[in-house]
Design an enzyme around this catalytic site. Sequence first.
Site, PDB file in Angstrom:
ATOM      1  N   ASN A  22       0.802  -1.228   0.000  1.00  0.00           N
ATOM      2  CA  ASN A  22       0.000   0.000   0.000  1.00  0.00           C
ATOM      3  C   ASN A  22       0.838   1.284   0.000  1.00  0.00           C
ATOM      4  O   ASN A  22       0.363   2.338   0.422  1.00  0.00           O
ATOM      5  CB  ASN A  22      -0.972   0.023   1.198  1.00  0.00           C
ATOM      6  N   GLY A  23       2.061   1.186  -0.506  1.00  0.00           N
ATOM      7  CA  GLY A  23       2.933   2.360  -0.529  1.00  0.00           C
ATOM      8  C   GLY A  23       2.684   3.269  -1.723  1.00  0.00           C
ATOM      9  O   GLY A  23       3.100   4.418  -1.725  1.00  0.00           O
ATOM     10  N   THR A  66       0.006   2.736  -8.301  1.00  0.00           N
ATOM     11  CA  THR A  66      -0.393   4.084  -8.738  1.00  0.00           C
ATOM     12  C   THR A  66       0.714   4.702  -9.585  1.00  0.00           C
ATOM     13  O   THR A  66       0.468   5.231 -10.675  1.00  0.00           O
ATOM     14  CB  THR A  66      -0.669   4.981  -7.506  1.00  0.00           C
ATOM     15  N   ASP A  68       2.375  -9.293  -8.238  1.00  0.00           N
ATOM     16  CA  ASP A  68       1.136  -9.829  -7.661  1.00  0.00           C
ATOM     17  C   ASP A  68       0.436 -10.835  -8.581  1.00  0.00           C
ATOM     18  O   ASP A  68      -0.380 -11.631  -8.123  1.00  0.00           O
ATOM     19  CB  ASP A  68       0.146  -8.689  -7.348  1.00  0.00           C
ATOM     20  N   PHE A  73       1.740 -13.279  -9.854  1.00  0.00           N
ATOM     21  CA  PHE A  73       2.420 -14.572  -9.751  1.00  0.00           C
ATOM     22  C   PHE A  73       2.227 -15.248  -8.400  1.00  0.00           C
ATOM     23  O   PHE A  73       2.938 -16.193  -8.072  1.00  0.00           O
ATOM     24  CB  PHE A  73       3.916 -14.405 -10.074  1.00  0.00           C
ATOM     25  N   ASP A  80       3.209 -13.011   2.536  1.00  0.00           N
ATOM     26  CA  ASP A  80       4.192 -11.939   2.365  1.00  0.00           C
ATOM     27  C   ASP A  80       5.627 -12.439   2.309  1.00  0.00           C
ATOM     28  O   ASP A  80       6.541 -11.774   2.772  1.00  0.00           O
ATOM     29  CB  ASP A  80       4.018 -10.899   3.482  1.00  0.00           C
ATOM     30  N   TYR A  99      -9.537  -6.616  -0.166  1.00  0.00           N
ATOM     31  CA  TYR A  99      -8.807  -7.691  -0.840  1.00  0.00           C
ATOM     32  C   TYR A  99      -9.745  -8.843  -1.152  1.00  0.00           C
ATOM     33  O   TYR A  99     -10.736  -9.057  -0.453  1.00  0.00           O
ATOM     34  CB  TYR A  99      -7.667  -8.202   0.064  1.00  0.00           C
ATOM     35  N   THR A 100      -9.406  -9.607  -2.191  1.00  0.00           N
ATOM     36  CA  THR A 100     -10.190 -10.792  -2.553  1.00  0.00           C
ATOM     37  C   THR A 100     -10.236 -11.740  -1.348  1.00  0.00           C
ATOM     38  O   THR A 100     -11.268 -12.299  -1.020  1.00  0.00           O
ATOM     39  CB  THR A 100      -9.517 -11.534  -3.746  1.00  0.00           C
TER      40      THR A 100
END
Length: 201
Positions: A12-13, A17, A35, A37, A55, A142-143
């Site tokens: 979320n940094g 974007t 993401d 992969f 993570d 998130y899913t």
Amino acid sequence: MKFIIGIGGVTNGGKTTLTDRLMKTIPNCCVVHQDDFFKKPDQIEVGEDGFRQWDVIDAMDMEAMVNTVKGWQENPVKFARSHGVSLSPGVGVSDSEEGIHILIVEGFLIYNYKPLIDIYDKCFYISIPYEECKRRRSTRTYTMPDPPGLFDGHVWPMYLKHRKEMENNCDRIQYLDGMTSKDDIYNKVHESVQNSLLNNL
């Protein structure tokens, strides 16, 4: 000329974007998102902390990611076409080496996997403090929703561990303050990339 940009950073940094904005403004630019992969949920181990280990590098099929990057390196024109990226006029008519082709590799652990570290021509990393990261993460949908305690019990400790590892692995990283405006971050990166391209021409 082929040029590869790494955009790493904390969850979320602002990586995506920034990547999306660069994609819109840099011609002949493709992207590989780490993401994309992630392994299937049932392949993700549960760690000693009691959480599924999303993570960590083992949560991703890094071999497939490296092969995707190699696919771009072998033929950026073919890669761009197969990913729906329109190329500047005159590029790729006959020779895939003609013109400048750029690949952005974006993700939270892109500097923690040895086979990828040496491919980058430019390395960027966005960081934000703990409180802000936790706040942003809590507002995202998130899913697979975060189970209670995941951020403090797994996400943040893993970020600190991987950041230290990354700093030991790669000394070419340009750090960006994710608390500054999106425009500032974009301008800094865009200018840095343009200067590098000019120097390499």
